[in-house]
Design a protein around this motif. Structure first.
Motif, short mmCIF file in Angstrom:
data_model
loop_
_atom_site.label_atom_id
_atom_site.label_comp_id
_atom_site.label_asym_id
_atom_site.label_seq_id
_atom_site.Cartn_x
_atom_site.Cartn_y
_atom_site.Cartn_z
N CYS A 63 0.11 2.01 -8.85
CA CYS A 63 -1.13 2.03 -8.11
C CYS A 63 -1.75 3.43 -7.50
O CYS A 63 -0.46 4.34 -7.14
CB CYS A 63 -1.09 1.15 -6.89
SG CYS A 63 0.08 0.93 -5.77
N TYR A 64 -2.78 3.78 -7.27
CA TYR A 64 -3.65 4.90 -6.80
C TYR A 64 -4.92 4.58 -6.27
O TYR A 64 -5.67 4.33 -6.86
CB TYR A 64 -3.55 5.98 -7.95
CG TYR A 64 -4.03 7.15 -7.48
CD1 TYR A 64 -3.68 8.15 -6.28
CD2 TYR A 64 -5.46 7.53 -7.82
CE1 TYR A 64 -4.23 9.06 -5.93
CE2 TYR A 64 -6.26 8.83 -7.45
CZ TYR A 64 -5.50 9.38 -6.49
OH TYR A 64 -6.12 10.69 -5.91
N ASN A 65 -4.75 4.72 -4.92
CA ASN A 65 -6.16 4.49 -4.07
C ASN A 65 -6.78 3.00 -4.72
O ASN A 65 -7.74 2.89 -5.01
CB ASN A 65 -7.14 5.32 -4.68
CG ASN A 65 -7.00 6.63 -3.85
OD1 ASN A 65 -5.96 7.13 -2.91
ND2 ASN A 65 -7.62 8.01 -4.21
N SER A 116 4.72 7.48 -13.50
CA SER A 116 4.88 6.76 -12.08
C SER A 116 5.74 5.44 -12.69
O SER A 116 6.69 4.91 -11.82
CB SER A 116 3.70 6.55 -11.48
OG SER A 116 4.04 5.87 -10.18
N LYS A 155 -8.81 4.11 -12.09
CA LYS A 155 -8.54 5.42 -11.65
C LYS A 155 -8.15 6.26 -13.19
O LYS A 155 -8.17 7.46 -13.11
CB LYS A 155 -7.57 5.75 -10.71
CG LYS A 155 -7.92 4.61 -9.60
CD LYS A 155 -9.26 4.95 -8.98
CE LYS A 155 -9.48 4.18 -7.74
NZ LYS A 155 -9.33 2.85 -7.84
N ASP A 213 3.46 3.93 -6.06
CA ASP A 213 2.27 4.64 -5.43
C ASP A 213 2.39 5.95 -5.84
O ASP A 213 3.00 6.76 -5.61
CB ASP A 213 2.28 4.50 -4.00
CG ASP A 213 0.82 4.84 -3.39
OD1 ASP A 213 -0.21 4.36 -3.48
OD2 ASP A 213 0.89 6.01 -2.82
N ASN A 214 0.98 6.42 -6.44
CA ASN A 214 0.93 7.71 -6.95
C ASN A 214 0.13 8.81 -6.09
O ASN A 214 -0.74 9.28 -6.20
CB ASN A 214 0.14 7.70 -8.26
CG ASN A 214 0.80 8.37 -9.38
OD1 ASN A 214 1.53 9.21 -9.26
ND2 ASN A 214 0.53 7.54 -10.54
N SER A 215 0.72 8.42 -4.65
CA SER A 215 0.31 9.52 -3.69
C SER A 215 -1.24 9.27 -3.27
O SER A 215 -2.17 10.16 -3.34
CB SER A 215 0.53 11.02 -4.10
OG SER A 215 0.12 11.92 -2.81
N SER A 216 -1.44 7.71 -2.81
CA SER A 216 -2.75 7.59 -2.61
C SER A 216 -3.30 8.19 -1.25
O SER A 216 -2.58 8.76 -0.55
CB SER A 216 -2.64 6.04 -2.47
OG SER A 216 -2.52 5.17 -3.55
N ASN A 267 0.38 12.92 -7.34
CA ASN A 267 -0.02 12.13 -8.47
C ASN A 267 0.63 12.48 -9.95
O ASN A 267 0.13 13.50 -10.22
CB ASN A 267 -1.45 12.09 -8.34
CG ASN A 267 -2.17 11.03 -9.55
OD1 ASN A 267 -1.54 10.62 -10.21
ND2 ASN A 267 -3.38 10.32 -9.36
N THR A 295 -3.83 2.43 0.93
CA THR A 295 -2.84 1.71 -0.01
C THR A 295 -1.70 1.67 0.47
O THR A 295 -1.20 0.34 0.47
CB THR A 295 -3.22 2.24 -1.24
OG1 THR A 295 -4.43 2.28 -1.95
CG2 THR A 295 -2.13 1.47 -2.28
#
Length: 322
Positions: free
Chosen positions: A10-12, A78, A207, A43-46, A72, A50
């Motif tokens: 997930c990201y944002n 990820s 995204k 999580d990809n550095s949201s 990200n 998130t």
């Protein structure tokens, strides 16, 4: 009790992570009640909230585990990193939090896995998206299958359930830009295919922008086929042969008629110069893609820098050198 791991990059995705969590939780409270659940959110550095929502979920549910990346690194890297952290007897490689892949299909995945299939894959026979993107994906999948040196199934993404044996084999690859569906195919286990409809997004926007999709597409194309390099070689040979044939034909015409078959001129030279310069730059671009992939692999390997892990067991402390 057997454990099933679900991986959700997930990201944002603040609008979607809770719905994804609840959908998976309900499956394991219902038709999959006989299995232990492990749901890993990568999580990809949201930059939205998130991670805060995931913290709230994980606080009350120890079956939810979270990996927060320091930056990200893209959905596939990820996901691949989370796959290494999976402890399940079987793993759903990517359950997108936007629920475009139907979570209820996981029940059928598990059923077929219990029948002995090491790989159970969802096949997107229909897509709720625009004609241009749908057609582009259709053509790309078939081009990769045609050119690849292994059998990569068409219309298949990372929405697959793989046995522990397969996940161990896949994570054994040290790949900076893992094309996961290709790595699964590379292991050689015969998949069981289940068709489904890829749904339109209900909330938020994807995204995966155009450039990201192009990058993933090139990665899949360059990682599992030598076709681009061989096309360059064949084109170069054809152009060289055409030049030799033209020179011989022009020489014969000159000997027979005393003049060249084509009058020389500046426009002709300019067109030829730009044409062959364009060909050379195109070739260099493709070679550059291969060199860049090698460069990244040599320098960075498959390592993803994590800023935090939540609900994972503590790693054993390393003995001090002394």
């Amino acid at each position: 009790m057997k454990r099933i791991t679900i991986i959700s990059p997930c990201y944002n995705e603040a609008n979607n992570v809770r719905s994804c969590y609840e959908a998976i939780r309900d499956l394991f409270a219902g038709p999959l009640a006989g299995y232990e659940r492990e749901h890993i959110f990568a999580d990809n550095s949201s930059t939205d909230n998130t991670v805060d929502i995931l913290r709230e979920i994980a606080k009350d549910d120890p079956c939810v585990k979270i990996i927060v990346n320091a930056r990200n690194v893209g959905p596939l890297r990820s996901t691949f990193n989370a796959l290494k952290a999976s402890s399940g007897d079987a793993t759903v490689v990517m359950m997108a939090v936007d629920l475009q892949d139907p979570p209820e299909l996981i029940v059928e995945f598990v059923k077929r896995w219990e029948e002995g299939h090491k790989v159970v894959q969802g096949v997107r026979t229909q897509r709720d998206e625009g004609t241009v993107m749908s057609t582009t994906r259709w053509l790309y999948y078939r081009a990769v299958k045609r050119l690849a040196n292994i059998d990569i199934p068409t219309d298949v993404g990372e929405f697959q359930l793989i046995d522990r044996q397969v996940s161990d084999a896949v994570t054994g690859f040290d790949d900076h830009n893992p094309y996961i569906r290709g790595l699964i195919a590379y292991t050689g286990f015969r998949p069981y295919s289940i068709p489904y409809v890829w749904r339109a997004r209900r909330r938020g926007v994807s995204k995966n922008r155009l450039l990201a999709l192009i990058d993933i597409g090139l990665n899949g194309m360059l990682g599992f086929t030598k076709a681009p390099i061989r096309i360059l070689t064949a084109t170069g040979l054809l152009l060289a042969a055409a030049s030799v044939i033209y020179a011989i034909a022009n020489l014969i015409f000159l000997v027979v008629h005393g003049t060249s078959s084509i009058q020389s001129g500046i426009p002709t030279l300019i067109v030829a110069l730009f044409f062959f310069s364009g060909i050379q730059l195109f070739f260099l671009g493709i070679l550059g893609e291969y060199i860049a992939a090698i460069h990244q692999q040599v320098r960075f390997g498959s390592k993803v820098i994590e800023s935090e892990r939540i609900n994972f067991p503590p790693e054993p402390s390393k003995p001090k050198a002394g």
